[in-house]
Design a protein around this motif. Sequence first.
Motif, mmCIF file in Angstrom:
data_model
loop_
_atom_site.group_PDB
_atom_site.id
_atom_site.type_symbol
_atom_site.label_atom_id
_atom_site.label_comp_id
_atom_site.label_asym_id
_atom_site.label_seq_id
_atom_site.Cartn_x
_atom_site.Cartn_y
_atom_site.Cartn_z
ATOM 1 N N ASP A 245 -7.953 7.651 10.156
ATOM 2 C CA ASP A 245 -6.664 8.306 9.946
ATOM 3 C C ASP A 245 -5.529 7.566 10.647
ATOM 4 O OD1 ASP A 245 -7.509 8.863 12.484
ATOM 5 O OD2 ASP A 245 -6.787 10.944 12.476
ATOM 6 N N LYS A 246 -5.700 6.265 10.892
ATOM 7 C CA LYS A 246 -4.662 5.527 11.599
ATOM 8 C C LYS A 246 -3.419 5.398 10.712
ATOM 9 C CE LYS A 246 -5.323 0.665 10.333
ATOM 10 N NZ LYS A 246 -5.464 -0.691 10.853
ATOM 11 N N PRO A 247 -2.222 5.368 11.313
ATOM 12 C CA PRO A 247 -0.991 5.256 10.522
ATOM 13 C C PRO A 247 -0.894 3.912 9.816
ATOM 14 C CG PRO A 247 -0.526 5.091 12.870
ATOM 15 C CD PRO A 247 -1.958 5.500 12.747
ATOM 16 N N ARG A 248 -0.361 3.942 8.599
ATOM 17 C CA ARG A 248 -0.161 2.726 7.820
ATOM 18 C C ARG A 248 1.248 2.708 7.258
ATOM 19 N NH1 ARG A 248 -5.578 3.950 7.402
ATOM 20 N NH2 ARG A 248 -6.993 2.170 7.380
ATOM 21 N N THR A 249 1.621 1.610 6.629
ATOM 22 C CA THR A 249 2.960 1.501 6.048
ATOM 23 C C THR A 249 2.981 2.127 4.659
ATOM 24 O OG1 THR A 249 2.524 -0.642 5.006
ATOM 25 C CG2 THR A 249 3.299 -0.660 7.287
ATOM 26 N N GLU A 250 4.180 2.417 4.191
ATOM 27 C CA GLU A 250 4.344 2.973 2.852
ATOM 28 C C GLU A 250 3.741 2.037 1.810
ATOM 29 O OE1 GLU A 250 8.145 4.121 0.029
ATOM 30 O OE2 GLU A 250 8.348 4.323 2.208
ATOM 31 N N SER A 251 3.932 0.742 2.004
ATOM 32 C CA SER A 251 3.398 -0.245 1.067
ATOM 33 C C SER A 251 1.869 -0.204 1.025
ATOM 34 C CB SER A 251 3.875 -1.646 1.462
ATOM 35 O OG SER A 251 3.286 -2.636 0.653
ATOM 36 N N GLU A 252 1.247 -0.061 2.191
ATOM 37 C CA GLU A 252 -0.221 0.008 2.238
ATOM 38 C C GLU A 252 -0.732 1.257 1.528
ATOM 39 O OE1 GLU A 252 -1.606 -2.160 6.332
ATOM 40 O OE2 GLU A 252 -0.394 -0.340 6.558
ATOM 41 N N MET B 115 -3.206 1.553 -1.820
ATOM 42 C CA MET B 115 -4.419 2.367 -1.844
ATOM 43 C C MET B 115 -4.417 3.317 -3.043
ATOM 44 S SD MET B 115 -4.553 3.103 2.263
ATOM 45 C CE MET B 115 -5.801 4.373 2.154
ATOM 46 N N LEU B 116 -3.256 3.942 -3.317
ATOM 47 C CA LEU B 116 -3.149 4.828 -4.479
ATOM 48 C C LEU B 116 -3.326 4.045 -5.776
ATOM 49 C CD1 LEU B 116 -0.207 7.177 -3.465
ATOM 50 C CD2 LEU B 116 -2.515 7.910 -4.086
ATOM 51 N N GLU C 7 -12.219 7.713 -1.911
ATOM 52 C CA GLU C 7 -12.123 6.856 -0.730
ATOM 53 C C GLU C 7 -11.676 7.690 0.468
ATOM 54 O OE1 GLU C 7 -12.483 4.217 1.851
ATOM 55 O OE2 GLU C 7 -12.861 3.522 -0.206
ATOM 56 N N ILE C 8 -12.511 7.746 1.528
ATOM 57 C CA ILE C 8 -12.241 8.616 2.674
ATOM 58 C C ILE C 8 -10.971 8.205 3.415
ATOM 59 C CG2 ILE C 8 -13.638 7.281 4.304
ATOM 60 C CD1 ILE C 8 -13.458 11.118 4.137
ATOM 61 N N VAL C 9 -10.664 6.898 3.436
ATOM 62 C CA VAL C 9 -9.449 6.439 4.121
ATOM 63 C C VAL C 9 -8.209 6.963 3.407
ATOM 64 C CG1 VAL C 9 -8.113 4.407 4.791
ATOM 65 C CG2 VAL C 9 -10.600 4.408 5.043
ATOM 66 N N LEU C 10 -8.234 6.991 2.077
ATOM 67 C CA LEU C 10 -7.104 7.537 1.323
ATOM 68 C C LEU C 10 -6.964 9.036 1.584
ATOM 69 C CD1 LEU C 10 -4.852 7.332 -0.754
ATOM 70 C CD2 LEU C 10 -6.566 7.570 -2.567
ATOM 71 N N TYR C 11 -8.069 9.734 1.644
ATOM 72 C CA TYR C 11 -8.040 11.176 1.893
ATOM 73 C C TYR C 11 -7.318 11.474 3.203
ATOM 74 C CZ TYR C 11 -9.967 15.927 2.585
ATOM 75 O OH TYR C 11 -10.117 17.269 2.794
ATOM 76 N N TYR C 12 -7.636 10.704 4.246
ATOM 77 C CA TYR C 12 -7.032 10.940 5.557
ATOM 78 C C TYR C 12 -5.673 10.264 5.712
ATOM 79 C CZ TYR C 12 -11.122 13.326 7.296
ATOM 80 O OH TYR C 12 -12.115 14.245 7.480
ATOM 81 N N SER C 13 -5.199 9.600 4.659
ATOM 82 C CA SER C 13 -3.844 9.060 4.698
ATOM 83 C C SER C 13 -2.804 10.174 4.620
ATOM 84 C CB SER C 13 -3.629 8.081 3.540
ATOM 85 O OG SER C 13 -4.484 6.970 3.656
ATOM 86 N N PHE C 14 -3.188 11.298 4.023
ATOM 87 C CA PHE C 14 -2.273 12.425 3.909
ATOM 88 C C PHE C 14 -2.285 13.232 5.200
ATOM 89 C CE2 PHE C 14 -3.135 11.341 -0.469
ATOM 90 C CZ PHE C 14 -1.881 11.485 -1.074
ATOM 91 N N ALA C 15 -1.114 13.751 5.586
ATOM 92 C CA ALA C 15 -1.020 14.612 6.758
ATOM 93 C C ALA C 15 -1.878 15.856 6.535
ATOM 94 C CB ALA C 15 0.434 14.999 7.016
ATOM 95 N N GLY D 272 15.387 5.253 -3.546
ATOM 96 C CA GLY D 272 15.693 5.119 -2.133
ATOM 97 C C GLY D 272 14.515 4.700 -1.283
ATOM 98 N N HIS D 273 13.528 4.013 -1.882
ATOM 99 C CA HIS D 273 12.345 3.585 -1.154
ATOM 100 C C HIS D 273 12.085 2.103 -1.395
ATOM 101 C CE1 HIS D 273 10.479 7.418 0.348
ATOM 102 N NE2 HIS D 273 11.426 7.887 -0.449
ATOM 103 N N GLU D 274 11.289 1.518 -0.519
ATOM 104 C CA GLU D 274 10.958 0.106 -0.667
ATOM 105 C C GLU D 274 10.105 -0.142 -1.895
ATOM 106 O OE1 GLU D 274 8.429 -3.334 1.766
ATOM 107 O OE2 GLU D 274 9.151 -1.543 2.815
ATOM 108 N N GLY D 275 9.194 0.770 -2.173
ATOM 109 C CA GLY D 275 8.311 0.589 -3.315
ATOM 110 C C GLY D 275 7.963 1.911 -3.965
ATOM 111 N N ALA D 276 7.399 1.829 -5.148
ATOM 112 C CA ALA D 276 6.928 3.008 -5.861
ATOM 113 C C ALA D 276 5.736 2.600 -6.703
ATOM 114 C CB ALA D 276 8.026 3.595 -6.737
ATOM 115 N N LEU D 277 4.970 3.573 -7.166
ATOM 116 C CA LEU D 277 3.802 3.315 -7.994
ATOM 117 C C LEU D 277 4.109 3.731 -9.428
ATOM 118 C CD1 LEU D 277 0.773 2.478 -7.981
ATOM 119 C CD2 LEU D 277 0.244 4.909 -7.721
ATOM 120 N N GLN D 278 3.775 2.855 -10.372
ATOM 121 C CA GLN D 278 3.979 3.163 -11.801
ATOM 122 C C GLN D 278 2.612 3.200 -12.485
ATOM 123 O OE1 GLN D 278 5.473 0.100 -14.573
ATOM 124 N NE2 GLN D 278 7.093 1.568 -15.109
#
Length: 437
Positions: A323-330, A334-335, A346-354, A403-409
């Motif tokens: 559950d370590k903090p990552r950047t928005e880009s990371e 993952m998404l 993926e368990i790391v993605l699950y714990y990416s959410f607060a 208003g963000h650095e990146g987005a997912l399409q």
Amino acid sequence: MEREYDFVDPESDEMDESIHISLVNADVIPDYHSGALVTMQVSAIASEVSYYPDEASFTDNPITKIMGRPVLFPMNRAVNFLGSSIVTGEILSVRHYTFINRAKEEVPIYFIEVETQYGTLPVVHPASLVKEGQQEHIHPGAIISAVCDIQGDVAIGDYQQGAILDEEHLVALLHACFVERDFTRLSRQLAEDCQYVNRDDEICAEGGQDVLAFLKGVMARQEEEHIPCYAWIGEVTGYELEPGEELADDLPPVGTHCIMLAQNEEHQLDGTLFLTLDEDGKIERIYSAGWKYAACQLTPISLLPDGGEGEEKDEQADFERIDKPRTESEYLDMLASAYKKGDFHEIVLYYSFALTCRLEREPANDFITYRVKDRESMYEHLMQNLPALPERSVQVIDGAPWGHEGALQVKSPKAELIVYLDLDEDGSIQTMHEIWQ
């Protein structure tokens, strides 16, 4: 003041098993370091609780799920779980109390005793937490499973009347300040006319606030210049005199405690600090031992900075927290990977959410957004998105329009989805924004 630590039972054979405890009235004890024994009165304050008539019913109805799978916790144990503790076991006794809150209202309280690997642990919670239909299961012999904050009150025994202000305890407090790289706790124990004297008998700072500022300045320079500073508690255990040399009258007596400092990676002693106290038990002088103290034999009485015996590093030291903090880009990468694979397991993605997270959706759909309120419901939502986006192509795009650095399409013959993320102060995903077209 409250401080948080992980503790192990010194009488247990399972020394690798720890429990997270929030210490109440923590400032009455001056110093906490690895290996220290701390006496406390412990209770578990529940934020969620479930009762079952027997162990079979508990097994059939787990208290929580992860990625849709039930999680069963061992009976008669307290375990760490996602920043909290889970206490599960057979009820030994039940007591009722009434608490008067700040609004002068009476609040009924349950005091439930449960046997754990650490002994009997009281679980305390307001009656309002009891789920509908579970009241009849609150009795000895039934099963309780609770999400708790385990608290330990250290203001007991010698510390029942508060902190002890003597040389031993104030040296320990100063040691803690060096270890924690924070001298804030020391401020209340400095006399108004306190002095810091260096090894050449020069007064470097005079007055409690100036001494505090001096210590903070030394620490800031060490950090700026990347100078290590290790500290441990020492004791004068004797004197080593040259033939014919007489013991000076102003040397500290045997049994005096001090701070031993090493400002090098080799942990070689290069400084020692002694304290003198005024009649009120405040620190009136911090002095760095100069050449005239060379006769003093010093013995460390707290763990050495490297753990004491040059122990081998923990084999698991290189493992990363999931559950370590990552950047928005990371997180976007993952998404993207999960959508491409059609799998959010993926368990790391699950714990990416607060732990508590939310969904914002365009066009608005209150039915969908209302039920997304935590990791588990967010996971369920993402899984439900997959059938709506068959034969999809996935890419990370420029997020400037939102208003963000990146987005997912995510594009599909049926629909197109844009996703961008808001992170909380801890670096977890707090809000996921979806734009459906």
